[in-house]
Design an enzyme around this catalytic site. Sequence first.
Site, PDB file in Angstrom:
ATOM      1  N   LYS A   1       0.844  -1.189   0.000  1.00 52.63           N
ATOM      2  CA  LYS A   1       0.000   0.000   0.000  1.00 52.63           C
ATOM      3  C   LYS A   1       0.885   1.247   0.000  1.00 52.63           C
ATOM      4  O   LYS A   1       1.806   1.366   0.808  1.00 52.63           O
ATOM      5  CB  LYS A   1      -0.879  -0.009   1.250  1.00 52.63           C
ATOM      6  CG  LYS A   1      -2.309   0.446   1.030  1.00 52.63           C
ATOM      7  CD  LYS A   1      -3.095   0.344   2.342  1.00 52.63           C
ATOM      8  CE  LYS A   1      -4.541   0.689   2.165  1.00 52.63           C
ATOM      9  NZ  LYS A   1      -5.264   0.689   3.463  1.00 52.63           N
TER      10      LYS A   1
HETATM   11  O1  G3P Z   1      -8.535   1.705   4.428  1.00 52.82           O
HETATM   12  C1  G3P Z   1      -8.553   3.060   4.795  1.00 52.82           C
HETATM   13  C2  G3P Z   1      -9.305   3.197   6.066  1.00 52.82           C
HETATM   14  O2  G3P Z   1      -8.715   2.415   7.062  1.00 52.82           O
HETATM   15  C3  G3P Z   1      -9.435   4.617   6.545  1.00 52.82           C
HETATM   16  O3  G3P Z   1     -10.583   4.677   7.300  1.00 52.82           O
HETATM   17  O4  G3P Z   1     -12.139   5.593   8.994  1.00 52.82           O
HETATM   18  O5  G3P Z   1      -9.637   6.066   9.123  1.00 52.82           O
HETATM   19  O6  G3P Z   1     -11.023   7.121   7.329  1.00 52.82           O
HETATM   20  P1  G3P Z   1     -10.854   5.921   8.241  1.00 52.82           P
END
Ligand code: G3P
Length: 226
Positions: free
Chosen positions: A87
């Site tokens: 990633k």
């Molecule tokens: O895969 C990306 C994800 O983990 C981000 O999520 O809720 O931190 O925006 P969030």
Amino acid sequence: MKFFIDTANLEEITEAKIWGCLAGVTTNPSLYAKTGGVLSDFESHMQKIAELCEGLPVSAETTATTIDGMVADGRRLAALAPNIVVKLPVCEAGLAACRILADEGIRVNMTLVFSATQALLAANAGARYISPFLGRCDDIALDGTSQLADVITCIKNCDWPDRNPDGEVEIIAASVRTANHVVQAALLGADIATVPMKVLKKCLHHPLTDAGIAAFEADWERVANA
Ligand code: G3P
């Protein structure tokens, strides 16, 4: 649309696997930190996830900020297991590192994508997966769903036969915070939604289903005791 689980928590991944509907895992530095893991255990932890999910793509994120650092990290992460996907953030260094890693046959998931132009650059740089974020757009009153729609249309308008090791690009709806995000992603044609366990459970449970199960059990109890 396929479901990935968005976590580095081994218990959550195990639980999701048992459901029989898991197609992959995505992690990021914040999700690893949330497990309480330490730096020295990071790679072995990613290896455990990859072994637990043998044959399924598991995204492990680099934390380097330079092209050379991202490439070195990416090569090391990819060597941990055949199903590790590297990633990278969509930025100048991330694009350059993506092209180098893709040309070496390493699958890349380009993350922190918030626009169709970023997605198009990522696909051209060799990304195998592209992760547009929904929730973080909504957090600042931007319409994450319309961004996702643009990304899907722009990427699906083209074929990508020679840009990455698999000759295809899949879009992972990420930063999914609600069951509605999951529905919107599927309606728009995202290939994958990567979903935290708590949202997966909200996708599964419905009060009428729970009430119906309870009623069937109660009625069957009467039959069994008649
Ligand atoms: O895969 C990306 C994800 O983990 C981000 O999520 O809720 O931190 O925006 P969030």
